[in-house]
Design a protein around this motif. Sequence first.
Motif, PDB file in Angstrom:
ATOM      1  N   ASN A   1       0.810  -1.220   0.000  1.00 25.08           N
ATOM      2  CA  ASN A   1       0.000   0.000   0.000  1.00 25.08           C
ATOM      3  C   ASN A   1       0.845   1.274   0.000  1.00 25.08           C
ATOM      4  O   ASN A   1       0.401   2.318   0.446  1.00 25.08           O
ATOM      5  N   VAL A   2       2.080   1.189  -0.474  1.00 22.11           N
ATOM      6  CA  VAL A   2       2.943   2.358  -0.657  1.00 22.11           C
ATOM      7  C   VAL A   2       3.303   2.432  -2.143  1.00 22.11           C
ATOM      8  O   VAL A   2       3.855   1.478  -2.701  1.00 22.11           O
ATOM      9  N   ALA A   3       2.955   3.548  -2.804  1.00 21.05           N
ATOM     10  CA  ALA A   3       3.212   3.719  -4.242  1.00 21.05           C
ATOM     11  C   ALA A   3       4.459   4.575  -4.435  1.00 21.05           C
ATOM     12  O   ALA A   3       4.614   5.610  -3.779  1.00 21.05           O
ATOM     13  N   ARG A   4       5.323   4.126  -5.345  1.00 18.13           N
ATOM     14  CA  ARG A   4       6.526   4.878  -5.711  1.00 18.13           C
ATOM     15  C   ARG A   4       6.584   4.940  -7.238  1.00 18.13           C
ATOM     16  O   ARG A   4       6.638   3.894  -7.893  1.00 18.13           O
ATOM     17  N   PHE A   5       6.562   6.159  -7.792  1.00 22.63           N
ATOM     18  CA  PHE A   5       6.602   6.297  -9.236  1.00 22.63           C
ATOM     19  C   PHE A   5       7.239   7.629  -9.599  1.00 22.63           C
ATOM     20  O   PHE A   5       7.391   8.530  -8.769  1.00 22.63           O
ATOM     21  N   THR A   6       7.621   7.733 -10.876  1.00 26.13           N
ATOM     22  CA  THR A   6       8.253   8.942 -11.401  1.00 26.13           C
ATOM     23  C   THR A   6       7.404   9.479 -12.544  1.00 26.13           C
ATOM     24  O   THR A   6       6.971   8.720 -13.424  1.00 26.13           O
ATOM     25  N   VAL A   7       7.141  10.792 -12.543  1.00 24.69           N
ATOM     26  CA  VAL A   7       6.398  11.453 -13.619  1.00 24.69           C
ATOM     27  C   VAL A   7       7.381  12.367 -14.347  1.00 24.69           C
ATOM     28  O   VAL A   7       7.921  13.311 -13.762  1.00 24.69           O
ATOM     29  N   SER A   8       7.632  12.048 -15.611  1.00 19.79           N
ATOM     30  CA  SER A   8       8.601  12.831 -16.379  1.00 19.79           C
ATOM     31  C   SER A   8       7.967  14.138 -16.862  1.00 19.79           C
ATOM     32  O   SER A   8       6.758  14.366 -16.715  1.00 19.79           O
ATOM     33  N   SER A   9       8.793  14.991 -17.469  1.00 21.66           N
ATOM     34  CA  SER A   9       8.299  16.296 -17.928  1.00 21.66           C
ATOM     35  C   SER A   9       7.271  16.152 -19.036  1.00 21.66           C
ATOM     36  O   SER A   9       6.423  17.036 -19.239  1.00 21.66           O
ATOM     37  N   ASP A  10       7.318  15.039 -19.802  1.00 23.86           N
ATOM     38  CA  ASP A  10       6.341  14.848 -20.877  1.00 23.86           C
ATOM     39  C   ASP A  10       5.058  14.191 -20.396  1.00 23.86           C
ATOM     40  O   ASP A  10       4.153  13.898 -21.194  1.00 23.86           O
ATOM     41  N   GLY A  11       4.955  13.866 -19.092  1.00 23.55           N
ATOM     42  CA  GLY A  11       3.746  13.313 -18.525  1.00 23.55           C
ATOM     43  C   GLY A  11       3.741  11.805 -18.411  1.00 23.55           C
ATOM     44  O   GLY A  11       2.776  11.247 -17.873  1.00 23.55           O
ATOM     45  N   SER A  12       4.754  11.102 -18.830  1.00 25.33           N
ATOM     46  CA  SER A  12       4.781   9.637 -18.732  1.00 25.33           C
ATOM     47  C   SER A  12       5.087   9.231 -17.290  1.00 25.33           C
ATOM     48  O   SER A  12       5.877   9.871 -16.598  1.00 25.33           O
ATOM     49  N   VAL A  13       4.418   8.143 -16.851  1.00 27.50           N
ATOM     50  CA  VAL A  13       4.551   7.641 -15.490  1.00 27.50           C
ATOM     51  C   VAL A  13       5.284   6.308 -15.536  1.00 27.50           C
ATOM     52  O   VAL A  13       4.886   5.398 -16.271  1.00 27.50           O
ATOM     53  N   THR A  14       6.350   6.204 -14.768  1.00 26.96           N
ATOM     54  CA  THR A  14       7.164   4.981 -14.724  1.00 26.96           C
ATOM     55  C   THR A  14       7.447   4.636 -13.252  1.00 26.96           C
ATOM     56  O   THR A  14       7.410   5.516 -12.402  1.00 26.96           O
ATOM     57  N   PRO A  15       7.761   3.344 -12.968  1.00 23.87           N
ATOM     58  CA  PRO A  15       8.121   2.999 -11.571  1.00 23.87           C
ATOM     59  C   PRO A  15       9.377   3.729 -11.135  1.00 23.87           C
ATOM     60  O   PRO A  15      10.283   3.949 -11.920  1.00 23.87           O
ATOM     61  N   ALA A  16       9.406   4.117  -9.875  1.00 25.41           N
ATOM     62  CA  ALA A  16      10.578   4.816  -9.320  1.00 25.41           C
ATOM     63  C   ALA A  16      11.719   3.830  -9.141  1.00 25.41           C
ATOM     64  O   ALA A  16      11.500   2.679  -8.738  1.00 25.41           O
TER      65      ALA A  16
END
Length: 277
Positions: free
Chosen positions: A261-276
Amino acid sequence: MIHESSANIHGDARGCGGRLRDARTAAGLSVQEVATRLRMPVHVVQALEEGRWQVIGASVFVRGQLRSYARLLGVDVEPFLDAEIAPTAPVELVSHSHAPRYQRLMENMGRRAVYVVITAAIVVPVWLATRSHFSDVAPTTASLDAVPPEAAMPAQGSPLPPPAAPSAPPAADAGPYVASLAPPVNRSPAAGKLVLDFGGESWMQVVAPDGTTVEQGLMRAGDNRTFDLGAGLRVVLGNATAVRVQQAGSIVDTAPYQRANVARFTVSSDGSVTPAE
């Protein structure tokens, strides 16, 4: 140590003591020599020969020392022991205290009440802190522009209401109004924005690519945060199921990025979401 009284210990010099004294004299041993061999005090050896058992103590000790003396001299004194020395009686233990039954019941109930209070003090706070983690059902909202059936259909025999004046068409990007206890939030975030709506308590951390912490802390139910994606962000959300993530107007499913129940992700400048990483 419990000593028997001299009234329970019988003996005289003509019995065991006399036989031991005669045997010692016949063996040519002195009282001092016997005491050295038996590792006894001299006065104890003399008391054994004179039948003064009360000087030695309880009958169990008198019997043991007489047998040791007899073995040294090779004399059989067993036939005289029961006649001269009373057998050792077991000590009777008597309880002088008694707790009433109602008192024992009250003490048992008191101990159980203490256990219940301690258990509740530990379990209840833990359950209140974690119950939102186990709720996977999203809160439902009711649209305010929906008309109940009984209100839409006029009563039989009543005149139909006049037609309403035409209204301006809604904006293309306007969403329906919903009834909710949460404070109003922007439902159509602008492009290049990350919006976090908190439906329950959740810990949040947002970090820039250079490692600088943009914001972190404990969010409350009803809080919302908006971040610019121009530089890209790394996001960590505790109690992730209570947080709605929107990026450029679209809701982001954080389930692929959750663990415990802990989410870790990265949002790039172009809006794409990837795992941290």
